[in-house]
Design a protein around this motif. Structure first.
Motif, PDB file in Angstrom:
ATOM      1  N   ARG A  36      -0.129   4.126   0.848  1.00 35.58           N
ATOM      2  CA  ARG A  36      -0.575   5.013   1.934  1.00 35.58           C
ATOM      3  C   ARG A  36       0.107   4.645   3.245  1.00 35.58           C
ATOM      4  O   ARG A  36       0.053   3.497   3.693  1.00 35.58           O
ATOM      5  CB  ARG A  36      -2.101   4.937   2.090  1.00 35.58           C
TER       6      ARG A  36
ATOM      7  N   GLN B 239     -10.126  -3.304   0.897  1.00 37.00           N
ATOM      8  CA  GLN B 239     -10.865  -2.771  -0.253  1.00 37.00           C
ATOM      9  C   GLN B 239     -11.981  -1.865   0.220  1.00 37.00           C
ATOM     10  O   GLN B 239     -12.538  -2.067   1.305  1.00 37.00           O
ATOM     11  CB  GLN B 239     -11.459  -3.924  -1.069  1.00 37.00           C
ATOM     12  N   GLY B 240     -12.319  -0.891  -0.609  1.00 35.91           N
ATOM     13  CA  GLY B 240     -13.408   0.010  -0.261  1.00 35.91           C
ATOM     14  C   GLY B 240     -14.768  -0.638  -0.405  1.00 35.91           C
ATOM     15  O   GLY B 240     -15.686  -0.380   0.381  1.00 35.91           O
TER      16      GLY B 240
ATOM     17  N   PHE C 265     -13.947  -9.621  -5.526  1.00 37.08           N
ATOM     18  CA  PHE C 265     -12.650  -9.794  -6.191  1.00 37.08           C
ATOM     19  C   PHE C 265     -12.085 -11.205  -6.022  1.00 37.08           C
ATOM     20  O   PHE C 265     -10.932 -11.456  -6.377  1.00 37.08           O
ATOM     21  CB  PHE C 265     -11.656  -8.751  -5.659  1.00 37.08           C
TER      22      PHE C 265
ATOM     23  N   SER D  68       0.843  -1.202   0.000  1.00 37.81           N
ATOM     24  CA  SER D  68       0.000   0.000   0.000  1.00 37.81           C
ATOM     25  C   SER D  68       0.874   1.246   0.000  1.00 37.81           C
ATOM     26  O   SER D  68       1.749   1.394   0.846  1.00 37.81           O
ATOM     27  CB  SER D  68      -0.907   0.042   1.227  1.00 37.81           C
TER      28      SER D  68
ATOM     29  N   PRO E 252      -3.733  -3.063  -0.990  1.00 40.97           N
ATOM     30  CA  PRO E 252      -5.100  -2.570  -1.166  1.00 40.97           C
ATOM     31  C   PRO E 252      -5.564  -2.977  -2.566  1.00 40.97           C
ATOM     32  O   PRO E 252      -4.732  -3.243  -3.443  1.00 40.97           O
ATOM     33  CB  PRO E 252      -4.941  -1.043  -1.087  1.00 40.97           C
ATOM     34  N   ILE E 253      -6.863  -3.032  -2.745  1.00 34.62           N
ATOM     35  CA  ILE E 253      -7.399  -3.235  -4.090  1.00 34.62           C
ATOM     36  C   ILE E 253      -7.419  -1.879  -4.786  1.00 34.62           C
ATOM     37  O   ILE E 253      -7.991  -0.921  -4.277  1.00 34.62           O
ATOM     38  CB  ILE E 253      -8.829  -3.833  -4.045  1.00 34.62           C
ATOM     39  N   TYR E 254      -6.735  -1.818  -5.898  1.00 37.47           N
ATOM     40  CA  TYR E 254      -6.735  -0.630  -6.753  1.00 37.47           C
ATOM     41  C   TYR E 254      -7.285  -1.064  -8.115  1.00 37.47           C
ATOM     42  O   TYR E 254      -6.696  -1.946  -8.757  1.00 37.47           O
ATOM     43  CB  TYR E 254      -5.317  -0.095  -6.959  1.00 37.47           C
ATOM     44  N   ALA E 255      -8.380  -0.415  -8.550  1.00 37.10           N
ATOM     45  CA  ALA E 255      -8.944  -0.709  -9.873  1.00 37.10           C
ATOM     46  C   ALA E 255      -9.129  -2.215 -10.088  1.00 37.10           C
ATOM     47  O   ALA E 255      -8.706  -2.775 -11.099  1.00 37.10           O
ATOM     48  CB  ALA E 255      -8.064  -0.107 -10.972  1.00 37.10           C
ATOM     49  N   TRP E 256      -9.711  -2.871  -9.040  1.00 35.62           N
ATOM     50  CA  TRP E 256     -10.063  -4.299  -9.096  1.00 35.62           C
ATOM     51  C   TRP E 256      -8.844  -5.216  -9.106  1.00 35.62           C
ATOM     52  O   TRP E 256      -8.939  -6.402  -9.441  1.00 35.62           O
ATOM     53  CB  TRP E 256     -10.967  -4.620 -10.305  1.00 35.62           C
TER      54      TRP E 256
ATOM     55  N   ASN F 169      -5.012   1.405   6.044  1.00 36.57           N
ATOM     56  CA  ASN F 169      -5.716   0.182   6.464  1.00 36.57           C
ATOM     57  C   ASN F 169      -4.890  -1.081   6.233  1.00 36.57           C
ATOM     58  O   ASN F 169      -4.841  -1.970   7.093  1.00 36.57           O
ATOM     59  CB  ASN F 169      -7.039   0.082   5.709  1.00 36.57           C
ATOM     60  N   THR F 170      -4.248  -1.155   5.076  1.00 35.73           N
ATOM     61  CA  THR F 170      -3.471  -2.362   4.748  1.00 35.73           C
ATOM     62  C   THR F 170      -2.299  -2.503   5.709  1.00 35.73           C
ATOM     63  O   THR F 170      -2.046  -3.599   6.235  1.00 35.73           O
ATOM     64  CB  THR F 170      -2.972  -2.278   3.289  1.00 35.73           C
ATOM     65  N   GLU F 171      -1.602  -1.396   5.925  1.00 36.02           N
ATOM     66  CA  GLU F 171      -0.450  -1.429   6.836  1.00 36.02           C
ATOM     67  C   GLU F 171      -0.884  -1.827   8.253  1.00 36.02           C
ATOM     68  O   GLU F 171      -0.244  -2.652   8.907  1.00 36.02           O
ATOM     69  CB  GLU F 171       0.236  -0.051   6.844  1.00 36.02           C
TER      70      GLU F 171
HETATM   71  C1  LIG Z   1      -6.445   4.419  -6.862  1.00 31.76           C
HETATM   72  C2  LIG Z   1      -7.419   3.651  -6.004  1.00 31.76           C
HETATM   73  C3  LIG Z   1      -8.174   2.664  -6.586  1.00 31.76           C
HETATM   74  C4  LIG Z   1      -9.081   1.935  -5.819  1.00 31.76           C
HETATM   75  N1  LIG Z   1      -9.822   0.953  -6.424  1.00 31.76           N
HETATM   76  C5  LIG Z   1     -10.677   0.224  -5.684  1.00 31.76           C
HETATM   77  C6  LIG Z   1     -11.438  -0.821  -6.282  1.00 31.76           C
HETATM   78  O1  LIG Z   1     -11.353  -1.097  -7.469  1.00 31.76           O
HETATM   79  N2  LIG Z   1     -12.278  -1.528  -5.494  1.00 31.76           N
HETATM   80  C7  LIG Z   1     -12.405  -1.278  -4.138  1.00 31.76           C
HETATM   81  O2  LIG Z   1     -13.158  -1.970  -3.475  1.00 31.76           O
HETATM   82  N3  LIG Z   1     -11.686  -0.300  -3.551  1.00 31.76           N
HETATM   83  C8  LIG Z   1     -10.829   0.438  -4.282  1.00 31.76           C
HETATM   84  N4  LIG Z   1     -10.084   1.437  -3.686  1.00 31.76           N
HETATM   85  C9  LIG Z   1     -10.202   1.634  -2.233  1.00 31.76           C
HETATM   86  C10 LIG Z   1      -9.059   0.964  -1.470  1.00 31.76           C
HETATM   87  O3  LIG Z   1      -8.879  -0.378  -1.881  1.00 31.76           O
HETATM   88  C11 LIG Z   1      -9.327   0.953   0.028  1.00 31.76           C
HETATM   89  O4  LIG Z   1      -9.620   2.242   0.497  1.00 31.76           O
HETATM   90  C12 LIG Z   1      -8.129   0.369   0.780  1.00 31.76           C
HETATM   91  O5  LIG Z   1      -8.494   0.014   2.081  1.00 31.76           O
HETATM   92  C13 LIG Z   1      -6.983   1.372   0.820  1.00 31.76           C
HETATM   93  O6  LIG Z   1      -5.924   0.822   1.556  1.00 31.76           O
HETATM   94  P1  LIG Z   1      -4.902   1.752   2.375  1.00 31.76           P
HETATM   95  O7  LIG Z   1      -5.675   2.360   3.511  1.00 31.76           O
HETATM   96  O8  LIG Z   1      -3.816   0.837   2.801  1.00 31.76           O
HETATM   97  O9  LIG Z   1      -4.456   2.805   1.417  1.00 31.76           O
HETATM   98  C14 LIG Z   1      -9.211   2.200  -4.440  1.00 31.76           C
HETATM   99  C15 LIG Z   1      -8.427   3.207  -3.856  1.00 31.76           C
HETATM  100  C16 LIG Z   1      -7.542   3.919  -4.633  1.00 31.76           C
HETATM  101  C17 LIG Z   1      -6.694   4.993  -3.982  1.00 31.76           C
END
Ligand SMILES: Cc1cc2nc3c(=O)[nH]c(=O)nc-3n(C[C@H](O)[C@H](O)[C@H](O)COP(=O)(O)O)c2cc1C
Length: 187
Positions: free
Chosen positions: A11, A124-125, A132, A9, A83-87, A15-17
């Motif tokens: 960030r 993931q959000g 996924f 991650s 983290p999930i980014y763009a699936w 959350n991931t950390e």
């Molecule tokens: C660029 C970007 C893309 C993301 N894409 C998705 C997604 O495709 N599906 C999802 O469920 N969440 C998505 N998220 C949300 C993150 O997966 C979620 O907030 C995650 O907990 C972030 O982890 P972090 O707190 O370690 O940064 C996205 C966030 C970012 C910044």
């Protein structure tokens, strides 16, 4: 006996950390020696596709991936967070995956220096934990191919704000217990 946490991650203290460190805390409590590496804090360049590493086991680029691979070779278990980014997994995580190519010989034999488990932490959000799953199942298949043994997955959903994971007591407890088990079986 050592467990290395690798956080994909970007960030800081997100959350991931936090969730990955919970797994490591459980592993520490169980007697494991743990180390945490955050890919975003390291210089890990894109794979150039030269293919040299397949023949030699060494990458032609000298960057922090050497340190990460050394840590993996010294470990009994790896916990990889993304983290999930763009699936998919984050870009940092994918670049890391590409750079693991050196772990395979030209005959696709593993260069891991002993048995190693690998477990995964995802956040993931989206609130749907199954959304996924086909992708995660698929992308994890590369690790047994590289010689790792799959050891499980911890997943948090609905984490959009940086601190959201802190409200998910059950997931944090599960992550800690998962780490305890990993630390104990890795002894
Ligand atoms: C660029 C970007 C893309 C993301 N894409 C998705 C997604 O495709 N599906 C999802 O469920 N969440 C998505 N998220 C949300 C993150 O997966 C979620 O907030 C995650 O907990 C972030 O982890 P972090 O707190 O370690 O940064 C996205 C966030 C970012 C910044």
């Amino acid at each position: 006996m050592k467990i290395i946490g690798i956080d994909g991650s970007p960030r800081k203290n997100g959350n991931t950390e936090k969730l990955l460190k919970k797994v490591l805390a459980g592993a520490t409590e169980a007697g494991g020696a743990t180390e945490f590496l955050k890919l975003a804090d390291l210089t890990i360049k894109y794979c150039q596709g030269c293919g040299t590493c397949r023949a030699t086991g060494e990458c032609v680029m000298r960057d922090d991936m050497d340190r990460v691979v050394d840590a993996i070779q010294q470990s009994d278990a790896v916990v990889l967070g993304s983290p999930i980014y763009a699936w998919q997994v984050s870009g940092n995580t994918k670049v890391f995956m590409d750079r693991l190519c050196r772990l395979l010989t030209p005959k696709y034999e593993s260069r891991l220096n002993g048995p190693k488990k690998i477990a995964f932490v995802y956040t993931q959000g989206n609130p749907d934990a199954d959304l996924f799953k086909p992708y995660l199942d698929y992308q994890e298949k590369v690790y047994p191919f590289l010689g790792f043994t799959l050891a499980g997955r911890i997943q948090a959903t609905g984490t959009r704000g940086k601190e959201d994971i802190l409200a998910q007591e059950a997931t944090l407890t599960k992550a800690y217990a998962f780490g305890q088990n990993l630390g104990a079986v890795s002894k």
